[in-house]
Motif scaffolding. Structure first.
Motif, PDB file in Angstrom:
ATOM      1  N   PHE A   1       3.308   6.084  -2.949  1.00 35.53           N
ATOM      2  CA  PHE A   1       4.389   6.956  -3.414  1.00 35.53           C
ATOM      3  C   PHE A   1       4.651   6.818  -4.912  1.00 35.53           C
ATOM      4  CE2 PHE A   1       5.797   6.875   1.161  1.00 35.53           C
ATOM      5  CZ  PHE A   1       5.525   8.215   1.377  1.00 35.53           C
ATOM      6  N   ALA A   2       4.453   5.628  -5.451  1.00 39.55           N
ATOM      7  CA  ALA A   2       4.709   5.428  -6.872  1.00 39.55           C
ATOM      8  C   ALA A   2       3.561   5.917  -7.749  1.00 39.55           C
ATOM      9  CB  ALA A   2       4.971   3.954  -7.155  1.00 39.55           C
TER      10      ALA A   2
ATOM     11  N   ALA B   1       0.813  -1.214   0.000  1.00 38.82           N
ATOM     12  CA  ALA B   1       0.000   0.000   0.000  1.00 38.82           C
ATOM     13  C   ALA B   1       0.850   1.269   0.000  1.00 38.82           C
ATOM     14  CB  ALA B   1      -0.933  -0.008   1.213  1.00 38.82           C
ATOM     15  N   ARG B   2       1.944   1.281   0.765  1.00 39.53           N
ATOM     16  CA  ARG B   2       2.740   2.505   0.815  1.00 39.53           C
ATOM     17  C   ARG B   2       3.553   2.691  -0.459  1.00 39.53           C
ATOM     18  NH1 ARG B   2       7.239   3.263   5.132  1.00 39.53           N
ATOM     19  NH2 ARG B   2       5.630   2.703   6.642  1.00 39.53           N
TER      20      ARG B   2
ATOM     21  N   GLU C   1      11.141   4.331  -1.379  1.00 38.21           N
ATOM     22  CA  GLU C   1       9.950   5.176  -1.436  1.00 38.21           C
ATOM     23  C   GLU C   1      10.246   6.552  -2.043  1.00 38.21           C
ATOM     24  OE1 GLU C   1       7.868   3.158   2.504  1.00 38.21           O
ATOM     25  OE2 GLU C   1       8.932   5.065   2.682  1.00 38.21           O
ATOM     26  N   GLU C   2      11.365   7.139  -1.661  1.00 32.55           N
ATOM     27  CA  GLU C   2      11.698   8.456  -2.201  1.00 32.55           C
ATOM     28  C   GLU C   2      11.914   8.386  -3.712  1.00 32.55           C
ATOM     29  OE1 GLU C   2      14.859  12.154  -1.520  1.00 32.55           O
ATOM     30  OE2 GLU C   2      15.098  10.280  -0.405  1.00 32.55           O
ATOM     31  N   GLU C   3      12.617   7.354  -4.168  1.00 29.32           N
ATOM     32  CA  GLU C   3      12.845   7.208  -5.606  1.00 29.32           C
ATOM     33  C   GLU C   3      11.523   7.019  -6.353  1.00 29.32           C
ATOM     34  OE1 GLU C   3      16.409   4.851  -3.824  1.00 29.32           O
ATOM     35  OE2 GLU C   3      14.465   5.609  -3.146  1.00 29.32           O
ATOM     36  N   LEU C   4      10.606   6.244  -5.751  1.00 33.08           N
ATOM     37  CA  LEU C   4       9.310   6.026  -6.392  1.00 33.08           C
ATOM     38  C   LEU C   4       8.506   7.320  -6.495  1.00 33.08           C
ATOM     39  CD1 LEU C   4       8.321   2.618  -4.762  1.00 33.08           C
ATOM     40  CD2 LEU C   4       8.901   3.010  -7.159  1.00 33.08           C
TER      41      LEU C   4
END
Length: 523
Positions: free
Chosen positions: A284-285, A279-280, A313-316
């Motif tokens: 983010f993506a 889900a997370r 997550e940051e990259e997504l």
């Protein structure tokens, strides 16, 4: 007073002109109250030392010990007793001093019997009256809710019904009617069974449809809700609190409401599995899990370790901003554990300097895991009400609240949301899988899964739910309501160990219908 009460309320009335108040005292005794009297502060203190009182009416202007002096001594003897100050003096300084001494109420002479009766009901009988009124209103609404459960609800109607159930859960938790708590718990369980049927019938039909023909999902949040907030050069701070349920948000909302006004409060649907690594990442993506795996294979970790699944997550999010043509400056941070619950001086600077700031905060998720693993936390969060209370207690003493207070002085829009919720499980379901089957208690993926199909939502073709596949025979199953999966080996041990713990990944309103809130500073 309620004739069904088993114990009469005990009153002490202290006034140097007590004889003039005999009609008031007779009135109260006829209403069923026990009333003792004292004509000075010294006698009143002696009576407080030797008797229990629910409430004390105290004259402010008496010879000898004044009302305020008597009040101070009373609080050292019986700190929790409710005191109502009665005075002829309307000076603000006297009122401030009395209120600062933690009085329960403040009445100006001359008082009439109805004023006294109202003060009693407000300060002593409030809980009983709240319980009676709340129970009565919920009983009337019980049938309406049950009737709605018997009809075919839309995705938006399910959100409205869940909000109603949470409202009553919080209302009844402030009452003392345990029987109604049980009735609501059973109705909520019935609702979750119906919600499971709704998800099983509709979930895979949502994909490929435009918003409006399906509900808002994890994948929509940034594109539909957050990016538009950046228009006009506005700065936005997004706080993702892992595992934050709607009822927990409702507990935190009044605290945050001292510094922020709510611009928008909605519930959206977490994707399945309603677990962090799915889900997370989807949030983010802006993509479903199988789409992430296909487009960015290096950013999708194909193992069962929840921590490893969310390393990118940051990259997504950067990828999603690129696809959406967003050029804003991004700052991203994760607060993974209690030791990281630090002072946020650097964070505040970064939030103020960047256009879009995102912080992932894992503490609520840690409470649920700690409750499973630590006996002390199990005791502190023994039920839903205690679980909410523990969340609120943490928040009130957290550096996160300090951060939000500090940001409330800046022109920064704050978004508070989550990736999924959690549910307290109590019904073990047997499932058999090979050694490659994942360990989550609310969903399983693997090959050669053995289970009773009626008890689960089975996805035998993961592509329909946009879920990754490990091999051609991979399937997923999701638990419903308060069920959790247990292997036959050591079944009794694990069934007992995980009963009444908070889990996520499956299908329930608590896990899938989660908050998204937009706030603006009041200052």
């Amino acid at each position: 007073m309620d004739n069904q009460s088993t114990r009469k309320i005990q009153i002490l009335w202290t006034d140097d002109e007590i004889d003039l108040l005999r009609p008031h005292i007779i009135f109260l005794r006829e209403k069923g109250y026990e009333v003792d009297t004292a004509s000075n502060g010294t006698d009143a203190l002696e009576m407080v030392r030797n008797n229990y009182y629910d409430i004390i009416f105290l004259d402010e202007n008496m010879p000898g010990l004044s009302g305020l002096e008597t009040l101070s001594f009373i609080k050292t003897i019986s700190p929790d007793v409710k005191v109502v100050m009665i005075t002829k003096n309307e000076e603000e300084s006297i009122m401030d001093e009395a209120i600062g001494s933690k009085i329960a109420d403040y009445l100006i002479k001359p008082v009439n019997p109805n004023q006294i009766l109202l003060s009693l009901k407000k300060n002593v009988e409030k809980q009983r009256l709240i319980t009676r009124q709340t129970t009565s209103v919920y009983q009337n609404e019980f049938m309406q809710i049950s009737s709605r459960l018997g009809s075919r609800l839309s995705a938006e109607e399910w959100i409205k019904l869940y909000k109603t159930l949470v409202y009553w859960e919080l209302e009844l938790s402030s009452s003392d009617d345990k029987a109604m708590d049980e009735v609501l718990s059973m109705q909520k369980s019935d609702a979750n069974q119906a919600f499971f049927r709704f998800i099983r019938e509709n979930y895979t039909k949502w994909f490929g449809k435009p918003l409006g023909e399906r509900p808002l999902l994890s994948t929509d949040l940034f594109r539909q809700k957050i990016f538009p907030l950046l228009q006009g050069g506005k700065k936005v701070f997004v706080l993702v609190v892992d595992n934050l349920r709607f009822d927990q948000w409702r507990m935190l909302s009044p605290v945050i409401g001292e510094y922020y006004k709510t611009e928008e409060e909605i519930l959206y649907y977490s994707i399945l599995p309603s677990a962090t690594m799915y889900a997370r990442n989807a949030l983010f993506a802006g993509l479903l899990p199988s789409e992430i795996e296909k487009l960015y294979p290096s950013l999708w970790e194909d193992d069962d370790n929840e921590g490893n699944k969310n390393q990118h997550e940051e990259e997504l999010l950067i990828k999603q901003m690129g696809r959406a043509g967003r050029k804003e400056k991004l700052w991203f941070d994760k607060v993974p554990n209690i030791s990281s619950n630090r002072k946020f001086t650097d964070s505040i600077r970064n939030i103020k300097e960047n256009d879009l700031s995102v912080m992932v905060f894992n503490f609520v998720d840690m409470i649920s895991h700690a409750r499973t693993e630590m006996d002390m936390i199990r005791e502190l969060a023994s039920d839903e009400k205690a679980y909410r209370s523990l969340t609120l207690s943490w928040f009130n003493h957290s550096s996160l609240l300090d951060l939000l207070k500090e940001l409330s002085g800046s022109d920064i829009t704050v978004v508070i949301t989550t990736d999924h919720g959690t549910i307290r499980v109590d019904n073990p379901i047997k499932v058999i899988g090979d050694r490659e089957t994942n360990t989550n208690l609310r969903y399983k993926l693997g090959r050669n899964l053995n289970y009773k199909a009626k008890q689960v939502f089975e996805v035998t073709n993961p592509k329909e739910a946009f879920l990754p596949v490990r091999n051609v025979s991979t399937s997923y199953i999701f638990a419903q309501n308060r069920d959790f999966f247990v292997y036959p080996n050591n079944y009794n041990y694990y069934a007992n160990y995980f009963t009444n713990t908070f889990q996520h990944g499956g299908i329930s309103m608590e896990e899938m219908l989660v908050p998204f809130v937009v706030l603006s500073p009041k200052k």
